[in-house]
Design a protein around this motif. Structure first.
Motif, PDB file in Angstrom:
ATOM      1  N   HIS A   1      10.478  -8.546   0.527  1.00  0.00           N
ATOM      2  CA  HIS A   1      11.588  -8.256   0.153  1.00  0.00           C
ATOM      3  C   HIS A   1      11.861  -7.734  -1.548  1.00  0.00           C
ATOM      4  O   HIS A   1      11.423  -8.676  -2.333  1.00  0.00           O
TER       5      HIS A   1
ATOM      6  N   THR B   1       7.414  -3.797   5.458  1.00  0.00           N
ATOM      7  CA  THR B   1       6.689  -4.559   6.349  1.00  0.00           C
ATOM      8  C   THR B   1       5.365  -4.377   6.600  1.00  0.00           C
ATOM      9  O   THR B   1       4.937  -3.101   6.550  1.00  0.00           O
TER      10      THR B   1
ATOM     11  N   TYR C   1      14.233  -8.756  11.009  1.00  0.00           N
ATOM     12  CA  TYR C   1      14.320  -8.411   9.827  1.00  0.00           C
ATOM     13  C   TYR C   1      15.266  -7.087   9.475  1.00  0.00           C
ATOM     14  O   TYR C   1      15.843  -6.901   8.461  1.00  0.00           O
TER      15      TYR C   1
END
Length: 168
Positions: A36, A43, A60
């Protein structure tokens, strides 16, 4: 800025694009877990390549304002089935990466992302910077000042250019 989650196969350019969007120096870094950042969720490619891990991407995606599906211009096939973007309750954009590769076919990758339901589709090269400002411009919100603008530019009206579907 709107928060974007970047999804795609391993080595398609998610982390490199993240570095380019942040204005960082480009260096190879294997993403081992979901990272993040302020406005980017990076990802691992294995999550998109493995059905059991793909469920985590769906979770997510709720933390992002925009979903970005990435496809490298040299890919021999698309990971994304037709119309898969309609399963998402967020705007889904397509990003063709590595457009400067000699063995790439950005037009084919662009078509595959459109078939997946991505609107709009951007073409970027994180190394040359081509297309990066268009992605940043798409993610901007009212009052955001991008690196090449001054504070006075933030409040002026903007000309909106739409794609063939009438969206920015």
């Amino acid at each position: 800025m709107k928060k974007i989650i970047l999804m795609g196969r391993s080595e398609c350019g998610k982390t490199t694009l993240t570095q380019a969007l942040k204005g960082d120096v480009i260096s190879y870094h294997k993403t081992q877990y979901i990272n993040h950042y302020d406005v980017v969720i990076d990802t691992p490619g294995e999550y998109a390549e493995t059905s059991t891990l793909a469920r985590a991407l769906a979770l997510y995606a709720y933390e992002a304002d925009v979903v970005g599906l990435l496809l490298n211009a040299a890919e021999p096939y698309s990971l994304y089935p037709p119309c898969c973007a309609s399963a998402c309750n967020r705007p889904v954009i397509g990003i063709v990466t590595q457009i400067d590769r000699e063995d790439g076919n950005p037009d084919r990758a662009h078509q595959w992302l459109e078939m997946a339901g991505c609107r709009p589709v951007f073409r970027v090269s994180s190394y040359t910077g081509e297309g990066i400002w268009q992605v940043l411009n798409y993610l901007r919100e009212p009052g955001d000042v991008l690196p090449w603008e001054s504070e006075e530019d933030a409040d002026r009206p903007r000309t909106v250019i739409s794609d063939k579907y009438g969206k920015v």
